[in-house]
Structures are given as C-alpha cells and as structure tokens.
Design an enzyme around this catalytic site. Structure first.
Site: not given
Ligand code: GDP
Ligand code: MG
Length: 150
Positions: A9, A49, A57, A85, A91, A102, A112, A115, A126
């Site tokens: 990212k 997304y 968010f 992963r 996350t 991370r 973080n 992705h 994707e």
């Molecule tokens: P990932 O698959 O581990 O990347 O997590 P998710 O698919 O749940 O969320 C996608 C991305 O959204 C995450 O990598 C974070 O950058 C962001 N994100 C997820 N949850 C939150 C949150 O509670 N707050 C904020 N600011 N960003 C979030």
């Molecule tokens: Mg995800």
C-alpha cells in the site's frame, strides 16, 4: 498452481518496504509472476474494496489507497493464498504477531502496509481486476526441486 494478489500500500511504498515484502515472499519459496507500480484510480480502489463499501472507514480507505503509488504483485505456489495471509499478519498491526509483516513494521490499522487476498476465489478475481493476462509470466524457477518434493 495457486496464485494470490499482494499489494504494498502507499505507506509501505513511502517507507521503503517494497524490497522487504518481495524478499519475504521470495525467501518463503513463492514465485513472482507479476509486478507493477501504479497510482490507483478511484474506480479501481472502489472495485477492489467493494465488499467494504458500507463500512465507516470505506471513504478514508479509498482516499488512502489512491493517495500515492502502490506496488501490485501476483505470487504463485502451493497454498500461497493462506500462507501469504500468515506472512502478512492480522489486520491490526498492533495485534499482528511479531515476525509477520504488519507485526514487524506497523502500529495502525489504517496504515497496515500491505494487502493480500483472503481466499482462493477472491485471489482469482483480484488478480483479474489488477492485471491483464499479458502482464503475468508463467515460469518455473529452476530451484523448484529444492522447494518442492515432487
Ligand atoms: P485485511 O484483509 O486484513 O486487509 O482487512 P479487511 O479486509 O478487513 O479490511 C481492508 C482494509 O481496510 C484493512 O487492511 C485496513 O487497511 C482497513 N480497515 C479495516 N478495518 C478498519 C478499521 O476498523 N478502521 C480503519 N481505519 N481501517 C480499517
Ligand atoms: Mg480483506
């Protein structure tokens, strides 16, 4: 052979962690089949997304992902989706285990670093969203017998 989509990212690019990420995946034994740096359009960010579009968010996430260059990549290997992963970690970088990307480099969920696709079907969509077929190289590293038993 299984493939996954990995993106460093904008925060990871700004912090000079592109090489670190590539090295960790290469050292694990996975094969790089596609790699490019790009600045993400709003349209691509919103598609990528889309599953989060109702989340609070979402807007800041799209703004962040489009804020500067990212490095998009495709990796191949046995079990690469789940394994990547694990290498990436949870996350929230604060709760991600040390030894994960991370866990080693981040402190904030909105920064973080990286992705990785969360399932085989997600990975397929994707990869197709981010790469044209002609941007991917199918190749078998000559060290394959030293990574796989057969
Ligand atoms: P990932 O698959 O581990 O990347 O997590 P998710 O698919 O749940 O969320 C996608 C991305 O959204 C995450 O990598 C974070 O950058 C962001 N994100 C997820 N949850 C939150 C949150 O509670 N707050 C904020 N600011 N960003 C979030
Ligand atoms: Mg995800």
């Amino acid at each position: 052979m299984e493939r996954t989509f990995i993106m460093v990212k904008p925060d990871g690019v700004q912090r000079g962690l592109v090489g670190e990420v590539i090295q960790r995946l290469e050292c694990k034994g996975f094969t790089l089949v596609g790699l490019k740096q790009l600045t993400v359009s709003r349209e691509l960010a919103e598609s990528h997304y889309a599953v989060h579009k109702e989340r609070p968010f979402f807007k800041s996430l799209v703004e962040f992902i489009t804020s500067g260059p990212v490095v998009a990549s495709v990796w191949e290997g046995d079990g690469v989706v789940a394994s990547a992963r694990k290498l990436i970690g949870a996350t929230n970088p604060l709760t991600a285990e040390p030894g994960t990307i991370r866990g080693d480099f981040g402190v904030s969920i909105g920064r973080n670093l990286i992705h990785g696709s969360d399932a085989i079907e997600t990975a397929q969509s994707e990869v197709a969203l981010w790469f044209e077929d002609g941007e991917l190289s199918s190749w078998k590293p000559s060290i394959t017998p030293w990574i796989y038993e057969d």
